[in-house]
Structure formats: C-alpha cells, structure tokens
Design an enzyme around this catalytic site. Sequence first.
Site, PDB file in Angstrom:
ATOM      1  N   HIS A   1       0.830  -1.207   0.000  1.00  0.00           N
ATOM      2  CA  HIS A   1       0.000   0.000   0.000  1.00  0.00           C
ATOM      3  C   HIS A   1       0.865   1.257   0.000  1.00  0.00           C
ATOM      4  CE1 HIS A   1      -2.735   2.929   2.236  1.00  0.00           C
ATOM      5  NE2 HIS A   1      -3.415   2.634   1.142  1.00  0.00           N
TER       6      HIS A   1
ATOM      7  N   HIS B   1      -0.435  10.828  -2.807  1.00  0.00           N
ATOM      8  CA  HIS B   1      -1.784  10.532  -2.350  1.00  0.00           C
ATOM      9  C   HIS B   1      -2.666  11.764  -2.196  1.00  0.00           C
ATOM     10  CE1 HIS B   1      -4.986   9.758   0.642  1.00  0.00           C
ATOM     11  NE2 HIS B   1      -5.078   8.589   0.035  1.00  0.00           N
TER      12      HIS B   1
END
Length: 286
Positions: free
Chosen positions: A8, A50
């Site tokens: 991740h 992100h």
Amino acid sequence: MRTLVYAHRGSSKAYAENTRAAYVQALADGADGIECDIHLSSDGFVVCHHDPTVDRTSDSNGRVGDKTLAELKSLDFSSWKNPRIPASHGKIHEQLVTLRELVELLQAADRPVGLAVEIKHPSPYGRQLEEAMIAELSDMGWQPEQSMVDDIYISFMSFDPGSVRYLMERIPPAHVCQLVTEVDEDWIDELVKAGESDRAGVAAVLAKAMTEGVELLNAGVPQLAGPGVAYMRKHPTVTSQWLARGATFRVWTVDDPEDARYLVDRGVAQLTSNVPALIKAHLGLA
C-alpha cells in the site's frame, strides 16, 4: 486460489508513502504488487502522491496540481517519516517519482509484479488525469486488452464512479476496480483543506459517489472490487454477494494478521498492506 499481497503506497510502514524508498522496499519485501496514487502536475506529468496537497508529506505546502514536476522533485517527501534512507533506495530528492519512473523501477525487478494505480479525484484537471496516464503507459508499450508492460500487470482503481466508467470505456472491466468505503471525517477534511468546497458540500458529493460505486458493483460491472477492511466487516451480506457474482476483491489496508486471515477465509484474493512482508509471512506466503 493464490493470495496476492500488494504494498500500500509501497512498504509505507518502513518508509514514507509513495516514495522511491517505499517502492524499492516493497520489492525487497517480496510484495506481489505495488499500489500507488496519481495526480497531475501543473506541467502535465503523472506523479505518484496521495493527497491533493503536499502539506502532510513534504517540507512545503500547496496543491500538487499547482506545482511543476521540477518543483515537486525539489521537495523533501521522506524526512517526516524516516530521514535515513539507504543509498539503494534513492537520494532525498529522488523520492517523488512519476508513474513512468515507477514502472521502470518495476521493470528493473525482473520478475512478474502487479501495479495498482489509484486515480485521485477530484482533480483540477478532470479527465486529463486519466488521459495522461493512458498516454504515458501506452508510450511504454502497454496494451489495454492484457494490461501488461513486460512482466508488469497493471490495474486501475478509483473511488470516483465517473472515473471507473470512463476507464471501462477504454479498458476491459477485468482490469478496473471500484473502490468503496464509508465516508468519514478524515476524508472530508482532506478535501476541504484542498479548497474543494464547504464541508456539507463535500460530504454530499462523497456520499453520492459511494452510493454510485456500490450500484456499479451490485450490477457486476467492474470486475475488481476494492472495499476497505472495515467495510468488509460492516457489510458482510453485500460483499458476499459481490464475491458470489465472481468479483475479484482487493481489500485495503490489511496490516493486522487477524484481518488477513479473516479476509482469506472469506475468499478475498488480494490484500493491500503497509507491511507486506509481515502479512505474507503470517499467511505462509513468504
């Protein structure tokens, strides 16, 4: 069924998320794939990051989309997490990578590996983000039917149902993942800080998007389903229906070995984790 473990944002427990160091470590940890997030820089480069802003993860502030690639490369995206980076994991100002650089890093691994690309919306550039991503990958030899670049299998994800529908017009649904989660205060805060709208407006937009995403998965349109761990536990009936319909599940963020075992027992094929080596070892996949 072989369980795949994706890293991740890289091995982001060890090194700062979405950095070269985290990606290099993920490969060293034996991750079956890497998950990344993408935005578009002001000069049109697809970059791995992100948040809509650099405030949380760098030594600067401002929106990613307002900065050139050179400006982004000049920032320190690592020291907030781990200021000591091995030479093998890149220098401080090599930590922010473009999508092309990430694919090249995976090519250098010289083994089959997956790449899960999350398209972050809302974007100030709208569908130019998807268009730039597809153009970049196509330039590297990617073909949508098999969705491969050499030994790298590439899939695409978004919480935005509009993005998922847009992608499925250009890419087979087998390679497209609809992400779903509960709308929480942290997600609302993230977008409000980026200047998107007022809190009530943001909450309404997110709730509508999640409703539409669930409807797409209920209809069996995207063949990859991306719920979070909490969503899996809270909604066992609907997620079991998606599994029974044949959807491949990629569940995030699986850092607890008990969650990993629960998900595998339910038939989940892909786990996304900040600690891929730990999860692989617990499942006997190391």
